[in-house]
Design a protein around this motif. Structure first.
Motif, PDB file in Angstrom:
ATOM      1  N   ARG A 538      28.155  23.904  13.122  1.00 28.17           N
ATOM      2  CA  ARG A 538      27.687  23.140  11.901  1.00 28.17           C
ATOM      3  C   ARG A 538      26.935  21.821  12.159  1.00 28.17           C
ATOM      4  O   ARG A 538      27.525  20.719  12.247  1.00 28.17           O
ATOM      5  CB  ARG A 538      28.822  22.688  10.993  1.00 28.17           C
ATOM      6  CG  ARG A 538      29.715  23.997  10.480  1.00 28.17           C
ATOM      7  CD  ARG A 538      30.822  23.680   9.472  1.00 28.17           C
ATOM      8  NE  ARG A 538      30.221  22.792   8.310  1.00 28.17           N
ATOM      9  CZ  ARG A 538      29.721  23.375   7.238  1.00 28.17           C
ATOM     10  NH1 ARG A 538      29.639  24.752   7.230  1.00 28.17           N
ATOM     11  NH2 ARG A 538      29.268  22.776   6.145  1.00 28.17           N
ATOM     12  N   GLU A 540      25.736  19.125  11.567  1.00 27.90           N
ATOM     13  CA  GLU A 540      25.341  18.060  10.287  1.00 27.90           C
ATOM     14  C   GLU A 540      25.750  17.042  10.636  1.00 27.90           C
ATOM     15  O   GLU A 540      26.647  16.715  11.388  1.00 27.90           O
ATOM     16  CB  GLU A 540      25.916  18.941   9.009  1.00 27.90           C
ATOM     17  CG  GLU A 540      27.332  18.961   8.974  1.00 27.90           C
ATOM     18  CD  GLU A 540      28.058  19.637   7.909  1.00 27.90           C
ATOM     19  OE1 GLU A 540      27.449  19.460   6.909  1.00 27.90           O
ATOM     20  OE2 GLU A 540      29.085  19.999   8.049  1.00 27.90           O
ATOM     21  N   ALA A 542      28.143  13.991  10.472  1.00 31.45           N
ATOM     22  CA  ALA A 542      29.561  13.938   9.734  1.00 31.45           C
ATOM     23  C   ALA A 542      29.953  13.217   8.580  1.00 31.45           C
ATOM     24  O   ALA A 542      29.204  12.432   8.030  1.00 31.45           O
ATOM     25  CB  ALA A 542      30.321  13.028  10.914  1.00 31.45           C
ATOM     26  N   ALA A 543      31.023  13.869   7.989  1.00 30.80           N
ATOM     27  CA  ALA A 543      31.327  13.439   6.540  1.00 30.80           C
ATOM     28  C   ALA A 543      31.602  11.914   6.559  1.00 30.80           C
ATOM     29  O   ALA A 543      30.888  11.480   5.149  1.00 30.80           O
ATOM     30  CB  ALA A 543      32.677  14.366   6.120  1.00 30.80           C
ATOM     31  N   ASP A 544      32.214  11.382   7.461  1.00 26.53           N
ATOM     32  CA  ASP A 544      32.183   9.808   7.236  1.00 26.53           C
ATOM     33  C   ASP A 544      31.024   9.191   7.111  1.00 26.53           C
ATOM     34  O   ASP A 544      30.936   7.993   6.514  1.00 26.53           O
ATOM     35  CB  ASP A 544      33.331   9.341   8.264  1.00 26.53           C
ATOM     36  CG  ASP A 544      33.061   9.521   9.611  1.00 26.53           C
ATOM     37  OD1 ASP A 544      31.977  10.392   9.853  1.00 26.53           O
ATOM     38  OD2 ASP A 544      33.123   8.753  10.473  1.00 26.53           O
ATOM     39  N   GLN A 545      30.150   9.458   8.013  1.00 23.83           N
ATOM     40  CA  GLN A 545      28.620   8.978   8.297  1.00 23.83           C
ATOM     41  C   GLN A 545      27.880   9.202   6.942  1.00 23.83           C
ATOM     42  O   GLN A 545      27.144   8.428   6.376  1.00 23.83           O
ATOM     43  CB  GLN A 545      27.953   9.635   9.390  1.00 23.83           C
ATOM     44  CG  GLN A 545      28.827   9.195  10.806  1.00 23.83           C
ATOM     45  CD  GLN A 545      27.790   9.353  11.942  1.00 23.83           C
ATOM     46  OE1 GLN A 545      26.830   8.749  12.045  1.00 23.83           O
ATOM     47  NE2 GLN A 545      28.255  10.523  12.677  1.00 23.83           N
ATOM     48  N   GLN A 546      27.991  10.417   6.509  1.00 24.80           N
ATOM     49  CA  GLN A 546      27.184  10.771   5.206  1.00 24.80           C
ATOM     50  C   GLN A 546      27.849   9.936   4.028  1.00 24.80           C
ATOM     51  O   GLN A 546      26.979   9.267   3.243  1.00 24.80           O
ATOM     52  CB  GLN A 546      27.780  12.197   4.748  1.00 24.80           C
ATOM     53  CG  GLN A 546      27.139  13.330   5.598  1.00 24.80           C
ATOM     54  CD  GLN A 546      26.887  14.616   4.957  1.00 24.80           C
ATOM     55  OE1 GLN A 546      26.675  14.717   3.810  1.00 24.80           O
ATOM     56  NE2 GLN A 546      27.189  15.466   5.711  1.00 24.80           N
ATOM     57  N   ALA A 547      29.291   9.608   4.014  1.00 21.30           N
ATOM     58  CA  ALA A 547      29.905   8.884   2.980  1.00 21.30           C
ATOM     59  C   ALA A 547      29.180   7.403   3.147  1.00 21.30           C
ATOM     60  O   ALA A 547      28.951   6.704   1.959  1.00 21.30           O
ATOM     61  CB  ALA A 547      31.344   8.848   3.024  1.00 21.30           C
ATOM     62  N   LYS A 550      25.702   7.090   1.891  1.00 17.01           N
ATOM     63  CA  LYS A 550      25.923   7.315   0.362  1.00 17.01           C
ATOM     64  C   LYS A 550      26.123   5.984  -0.374  1.00 17.01           C
ATOM     65  O   LYS A 550      25.700   5.609  -1.404  1.00 17.01           O
ATOM     66  CB  LYS A 550      26.669   8.566  -0.215  1.00 17.01           C
ATOM     67  CG  LYS A 550      26.627   8.674  -1.453  1.00 17.01           C
ATOM     68  CD  LYS A 550      27.668   9.916  -1.744  1.00 17.01           C
ATOM     69  CE  LYS A 550      27.674  10.196  -3.474  1.00 17.01           C
ATOM     70  NZ  LYS A 550      28.612  11.375  -3.724  1.00 17.01           N
ATOM     71  N   GLY A 572      22.872  15.922   4.127  1.00 19.92           N
ATOM     72  CA  GLY A 572      23.759  16.068   3.075  1.00 19.92           C
ATOM     73  C   GLY A 572      23.331  14.802   2.271  1.00 19.92           C
ATOM     74  O   GLY A 572      22.135  14.360   1.929  1.00 19.92           O
ATOM     75  N   ASP A 573      24.784  14.192   1.924  1.00 20.89           N
ATOM     76  CA  ASP A 573      24.679  12.967   1.163  1.00 20.89           C
ATOM     77  C   ASP A 573      23.800  11.769   1.609  1.00 20.89           C
ATOM     78  O   ASP A 573      23.575  10.770   1.124  1.00 20.89           O
ATOM     79  CB  ASP A 573      25.916  12.423   0.730  1.00 20.89           C
ATOM     80  CG  ASP A 573      26.739  13.368  -0.470  1.00 20.89           C
ATOM     81  OD1 ASP A 573      25.912  14.083  -0.971  1.00 20.89           O
ATOM     82  OD2 ASP A 573      28.027  13.453  -0.350  1.00 20.89           O
TER      83      ASP A 573
END
Length: 757
Positions: A538, A540, A542-547, A550, A572-573
């Motif tokens: 995947r 993409e 990482a979720a914490d970096q997207q957050a 954002k 993503g975000d």
């Protein structure tokens, strides 16, 4: 004593002391040359033709000596306890590897350094290995020493680390690639090494693949042109002894079926011929002395055992005369992994008969020698084929000057390597920066910005900024500090007097600080890794970096995102910040280079060498995707940022364009207020084609410097072979050829038709 047998602690201590003394002696003799013997054997005469020297030496060699020349052993097998412990050279194991089973080559794999990792210690170690080989072989044949210097002399602490190839691909500049390869060759040569396993001529078409960042991009012409420039730079570096370049990984290595490294590829012969092989061909025909074979399998046949690839294509069709070498332990893999050979001698026979000259058999010199001897005894391999392989190896050694100048002056290595060519590395990294968003002219940073917040863990992380294949195989090892400039440090040095640069320590701190900032620069990315460990099912952010991104967007203040990664990451975000700068893996001068672009010292000229997917699941993605009949979302080529995308701090226009059967002529203009460098690509397309054809195909490109307001007409010629396709039905059995008919050539927004008859 075999390399894998245990030794007592006392014996190891004595042997290490002996090697220290031998190494010191080697250093003292390092600048000496092996004297030519005017009245000695022909092969010792420096002025004699190389082919005659090879023939003379070959006829004096025993079969066992020839077999040894075809083996390459890891230096770790002659260090410390000879079981991957590293450390000082071990006399007993050197005897096994270099005298009893006299190997032709030694390699320092990723992370295999001398006990002390300095340029001088590297040169001392290589000199000592070379001296032992020459002194203890009956005919005094030198070894050729190999290393993976894929972005500078990247195993050596203190060496300048250049951008990885994917970043150099973004420069679209053969001159920068040439000079970077030459700088690497000078550093490599200063430490006594004469064989560099670079450049990579594979294509980057699947973002999941762990070696994506080791390529120059997704397009065959771009990758082939830059790989050819790297070969020329490496093999003709001024101020250095000769270094052999290696085109790898031949062929089709970058097409693993599920995106994971070394998984077999299953491709059509048309795709193989028309798309995957041309970049290797261009690099090989630029004069490369060696080719490394693909570790994987293509269409059910491991490349290491492919007569089609190694003999029919490489030798017969392309005329390659140099040395072919396997990748790590790949001959043994024909038996152990691929199971197409019943035992090791049979595996060796499959590879050698297919056209392999040297095996990177890093572990077992004795087993290689006995295995190939057994294959000869079974009449699986002819002595004529062995003579052919050994002749190529010896020819490379003669051409590199190893018989006359096998050593280097170790005392000069530190000065030649430490901090060398940092200006070039900074320029290369700056050229590789691709500006993809610049809403409201947020960049370059305004002089009125008095408070800049720098956020993200990658802002002050020199190790991940350099990427894999840096000091260690998987990146900089724990506890090692890599000299260089982080992005945070580069921003602080570049910020004008009176501008406060604040580093946010956490995500919450970043959001709080951003509310009172004139600009927030958030640096995101991925952890350094190599090969299979770098595979990303995947790819993409990482979720914490997207957050984090954002949340920073929600602050209402301008945000610039800098991506430090070896591949495009689905954002993503994190998508939609005012500024977006793709920095790739820019190396030890990357912090300066990023700051140069952010603050406007450098006008960005990088262009995407690959396509950036919108969503997970769009892999593999490349602009030459063939047309289909599905009209669903993203079923056709629909990237977030297309191949060739990139912005500048000035504006350009493409004006008059004319085309003929040999090339195009186009007028380009800098319509803005700043000097800049413009990439000028020329694409070809066909209104009607006998077989499916991509909407466009890159056939030529150049990079032009234009002063503000300047107009210039440039001519770009192309080889007609760039237009060739394999005709015929699904079996793709035809020979590539240029179809007759109308071709449309495009540069910028201008196009012209040409009829080829």
């Amino acid at each position: 004593m075999p390399a894998n047998e245990p030794r007592t602690r006392l014996t190891r201590s004595r042997l290490r002391n002996l090697v220290v003394l031998a190494t010191a002696a080697a250093c003292a003799a390092a600048v000496a040359s092996v004297p030519a013997q005017a009245d000695g054997p022909l092969y010792t005469r420096a002025g004699a033709p190389v082919d005659l020297r090879v023939k003379d030496l070959l006829k004096r060699m025993t079969l066992d000596e020839k077999i040894g020349q075809m083996d390459q052993i890891a230096v770790a097998r002659i260090q410390g306890d000879c079981e991957w412990s590293g450390g000082a050279l071990n006399e007993s194991c050197m005897k096994t590897v270099l005298a009893d089973y006299p190997v032709g080559s030694v390699i320092s794999g990723g992370g295999m350094a001398p006990a002390k990792n300095t340029p001088q210690d590297w040169a001392t170690m290589v000199n000592a290995v070379q001296k032992y080989a020459i002194t203890n072989s009956r005919l005094h044949i030198p070894i050729v020493y190999g290393v993976d210097g894929v972005h500078g002399h990247n195993n050596v602490l203190g060496a300048t680390i250049f951008p990885h190839q994917i970043g150099l691909g973004a420069t679209w500049d053969p001159g920068t690639v040439h000079d970077s390869a030459a700088a690497t060759a000078r550093a490599v040569a200063a430490t006594g090494i004469d064989w560099n396993f670079a450049p990579v001529a594979d294509l980057a078409r699947d973002q999941r693949w762990g070696r994506y960042y080791e390529t120059y991009g997704e397009d065959p012409l771009l990758a082939g042109t830059l790989a050819a420039a790297a070969v020329d730079g490496a093999e003709h570096a001024k101020g250095a002894k000769r270094v052999a370049a290696t085109v790898k990984h031949f062929g089709g290595y970058s097409e693993p079926a599920n995106g994971h490294d070394r998984v077999p590829a299953d491709v059509s012969i048309r795709y193989l011929q028309d798309t995957l092989l041309p970049s290797y061909k261009q690099a090989v025909q630029s004069g490369a002395k060696s080719v490394m074979v693909n570790s994987g399998a293509v269409n059910g046949v491991p490349a290491t055992a492919s007569t089609y690839l190694l003999t029919k294509v490489l030798r017969q069709q392309w005329g390659f005369k140099g040395v072919t070498v396997s990748d790590w332990e790949d001959v043994r893999a024909l038996q152990t992994r691929y199971k197409i050979a019943a035992d090791y001698p049979e595996a060796i026979a499959l590879a050698v008969n297919a056209g392999l000259d040297m095996a990177m058999e890093p572990y077992f010199a004795k087993e290689w020698s006995q295995g190939l001897r057994t294959a000869v005894d079974r009449r699986l391999v002819s002595q004529r084929r062995i003579d052919e392989a050994v002749s190529r190896i010896l020819k490379m050694k003669f051409e590199l000057g190893l018989f006359e100048h096998p050593y280097v002056d170790a005392a000069k290595a530190d000065a030649a390597v430490n901090g060398a060519d940092t200006g070039l590395a900074r320029t290369a990294a700056a050229e590789s920066q691709v500006l993809l968003r610049n809403e409201g002219g947020v960049l370059p940073v305004s002089p009125s910005a008095k408070r800049i917040v720098v956020a993200g863990s990658y802002a002050d992380d020199i190790n991940d900024q350099a990427g894999g294949w840096t000091i260690g195989w998987q990146g900089v090892p724990d506890g090692v500090t890599l000299p260089g400039t982080t992005i945070l440090k580069g921003i602080r040095e570049a910020a004008p007097a009176g501008t406060e640069v604040v580093q946010a320590k956490t995500a919450d701190d970043a959001v709080a600080q951003a509310k009172n900032a004139d600009l927030t620069i958030v640096v995101v990315g991925e952890k350094a890794a190599a090969e299979g460990a770098a595979d990303s099912p995947r790819p993409e952010l990482a979720a914490d970096q997207q957050a984090l991104v954002k949340s920073l967007k929600a602050s209402g203040k301008p945000v610039v995102t800098v991506v430090v990664a070896g591949r495009p990451l689905v954002l993503g975000d994190a998508e939609g910040t005012q500024g977006l700068l793709m920095s790739w893996l820019p190396g030890t001068e990357g912090g300066h280079a990023v700051a140069d672009v952010l603050f406007g010292k450098v006008n960005p000229s990088g262009r995407m060498p690959v396509s950036w997917p919108r969503n997970i699941g769009d892999e593999p993605m490349y602009y030459q995707q063939l047309p289909g009949t599905n009209g669903g979302p993203e079923s056709s080529y629909d990237p977030l940022y297309a191949f060739g995308a990139g912005l500048s701090y000035t504006t350009y226009s493409f004006d008059a364009l004319t085309a003929d059967t040999k090339g195009v002529k186009v007028t380009v203009s800098n319509t803005g207020a700043r000097d800049g460098d413009l990439v000028v690509p020329v694409y070809a397309s066909r209104p009607v084609s006998d077989v499916l054809a991509p909407a466009r195909k890159l056939v030529a490109f150049t990079k032009v410097h234009l002063r503000a307001g300047e107009h210039r007409t440039v001519r770009l010629d192309f080889a007609k072979s760039a237009l060739a396709v394999t005709p015929g039905d699904i079996d793709g059995s035809g020979t590539p050829r240029v179809e007759r008919g109308t071709y449309t050539f495009t540069a910028g927004d201008k196009s012209a038709d040409v009829v080829l008859r």
